[in-house]
Every structure is written in structure tokens, then in C-alpha cells.
Scaffold this motif. Sequence first.
Motif, PDB file in Angstrom:
ATOM      1  N   VAL A  18       0.833  -1.198   0.000  1.00 38.23           N
ATOM      2  CA  VAL A  18       0.000   0.000   0.000  1.00 38.23           C
ATOM      3  C   VAL A  18       0.871   1.253   0.000  1.00 38.23           C
ATOM      4  N   LYS A  19       1.959   1.260   0.780  1.00 34.65           N
ATOM      5  CA  LYS A  19       2.858   2.408   0.799  1.00 34.65           C
ATOM      6  C   LYS A  19       3.525   2.620  -0.558  1.00 34.65           C
ATOM      7  N   LEU A  20       3.895   1.538  -1.229  1.00 39.46           N
ATOM      8  CA  LEU A  20       4.510   1.671  -2.542  1.00 39.46           C
ATOM      9  C   LEU A  20       3.520   2.215  -3.557  1.00 39.46           C
ATOM     10  N   LEU A  21       2.270   1.796  -3.477  1.00 41.62           N
ATOM     11  CA  LEU A  21       1.255   2.333  -4.386  1.00 41.62           C
ATOM     12  C   LEU A  21       1.021   3.813  -4.126  1.00 41.62           C
ATOM     13  N   ILE A  22       0.997   4.209  -2.862  1.00 44.02           N
ATOM     14  CA  ILE A  22       0.827   5.624  -2.534  1.00 44.02           C
ATOM     15  C   ILE A  22       2.036   6.426  -3.016  1.00 44.02           C
ATOM     16  N   GLY A  23       3.232   5.858  -2.903  1.00 45.70           N
ATOM     17  CA  GLY A  23       4.433   6.532  -3.403  1.00 45.70           C
ATOM     18  C   GLY A  23       4.395   6.725  -4.908  1.00 45.70           C
ATOM     19  N   ILE A  76       9.198  20.392 -13.548  1.00 40.64           N
ATOM     20  CA  ILE A  76       9.658  19.383 -12.594  1.00 40.64           C
ATOM     21  C   ILE A  76       9.209  18.019 -13.093  1.00 40.64           C
ATOM     22  N   HIS A  77      10.164  17.104 -13.217  1.00 40.73           N
ATOM     23  CA  HIS A  77       9.849  15.740 -13.646  1.00 40.73           C
ATOM     24  C   HIS A  77      10.790  14.777 -12.936  1.00 40.73           C
ATOM     25  N   VAL A  78      10.219  13.835 -12.204  1.00 43.29           N
ATOM     26  CA  VAL A  78      10.983  12.768 -11.564  1.00 43.29           C
ATOM     27  C   VAL A  78      10.485  11.459 -12.168  1.00 43.29           C
ATOM     28  N   PRO A  79      11.374  10.659 -12.751  1.00 37.43           N
ATOM     29  CA  PRO A  79      10.916   9.423 -13.383  1.00 37.43           C
ATOM     30  C   PRO A  79      10.324   8.448 -12.358  1.00 37.43           C
ATOM     31  N   ILE A  80       9.320   7.714 -12.793  1.00 35.43           N
ATOM     32  CA  ILE A  80       8.682   6.720 -11.927  1.00 35.43           C
ATOM     33  C   ILE A  80       9.281   5.358 -12.257  1.00 35.43           C
ATOM     34  N   ASN A  81      10.098   4.853 -11.349  1.00 36.50           N
ATOM     35  CA  ASN A  81      10.657   3.510 -11.484  1.00 36.50           C
ATOM     36  C   ASN A  81      10.681   2.866 -10.105  1.00 36.50           C
ATOM     37  N   ALA A  82      11.269   1.710  -9.980  1.00 38.43           N
ATOM     38  CA  ALA A  82      11.230   0.964  -8.723  1.00 38.43           C
ATOM     39  C   ALA A  82      11.944   1.702  -7.589  1.00 38.43           C
ATOM     40  N   ILE A  83      13.082   2.303  -7.871  1.00 39.26           N
ATOM     41  CA  ILE A  83      13.858   2.977  -6.832  1.00 39.26           C
ATOM     42  C   ILE A  83      13.128   4.220  -6.340  1.00 39.26           C
ATOM     43  N   THR A  84      12.669   5.064  -7.263  1.00 36.75           N
ATOM     44  CA  THR A  84      11.985   6.291  -6.844  1.00 36.75           C
ATOM     45  C   THR A  84      10.654   5.987  -6.167  1.00 36.75           C
ATOM     46  N   THR A  85       9.978   4.930  -6.599  1.00 36.88           N
ATOM     47  CA  THR A  85       8.730   4.539  -5.950  1.00 36.88           C
ATOM     48  C   THR A  85       8.986   4.062  -4.532  1.00 36.88           C
TER      49      THR A  85
END
Length: 88
Positions: free
Chosen positions: A35-40, A56-65
Motif C-alpha cells: 500500500v505504501k509503494l502504491l501511494i508513493g 519538474i519531472h521525476v521518473p517513476i521507477n522501482a527505486i523512486t517509488t
Amino acid sequence: MDPVILISIFVGMGLILLFIGAPLKPMRFAGKVVVKLLIGALMLFLLNTFGTSFNIHVPINAITTCVSGLLGIPGVAALVVIRYFILP
């Protein structure tokens, strides 16, 4: 893999868990982490959506999530700082 085999594996695992039982604490912990990862991921999506007007753009991948999900809003702020002030 054949869909019948895949469905029978899931049904078999469900029956095993039904008869043996699943430990509750690890399942509850895993559920909270998911649930925390989905919210992230949702926070990063909203940052990218509303941050386009501020460039502002931050890529969405496993580390940033993981960072944004486990650290929350300070994690998202840290990702923005890292993206624009530390990385060129």
C-alpha cells in the motif's frame, strides 16, 4: 503455460492456505508495504502531473517509488532535490 494449469496452481495454493493457515504478521506487513509503494507511485504521478508547469519531472521507477513510498513527502522532496541540484 496453460491457463488451466495456472488456475489450478492458484486454487491449490488457496486450499493449502485455507487448511494450514497463513501467518498473519508477515502478511499484514507485506500488505502495508504494498500500500505504501502504491501511494508513493501515486505521489510521483501527481508530482509529474502538476509539476509540468514548473518544469519538474521525476521518473517513476522501482527505486523512486520505494523512496517516495517508504519516506513519504520528505522522500519526494529529496528526489526533486537530487534530480535538480545534484544530478546535472
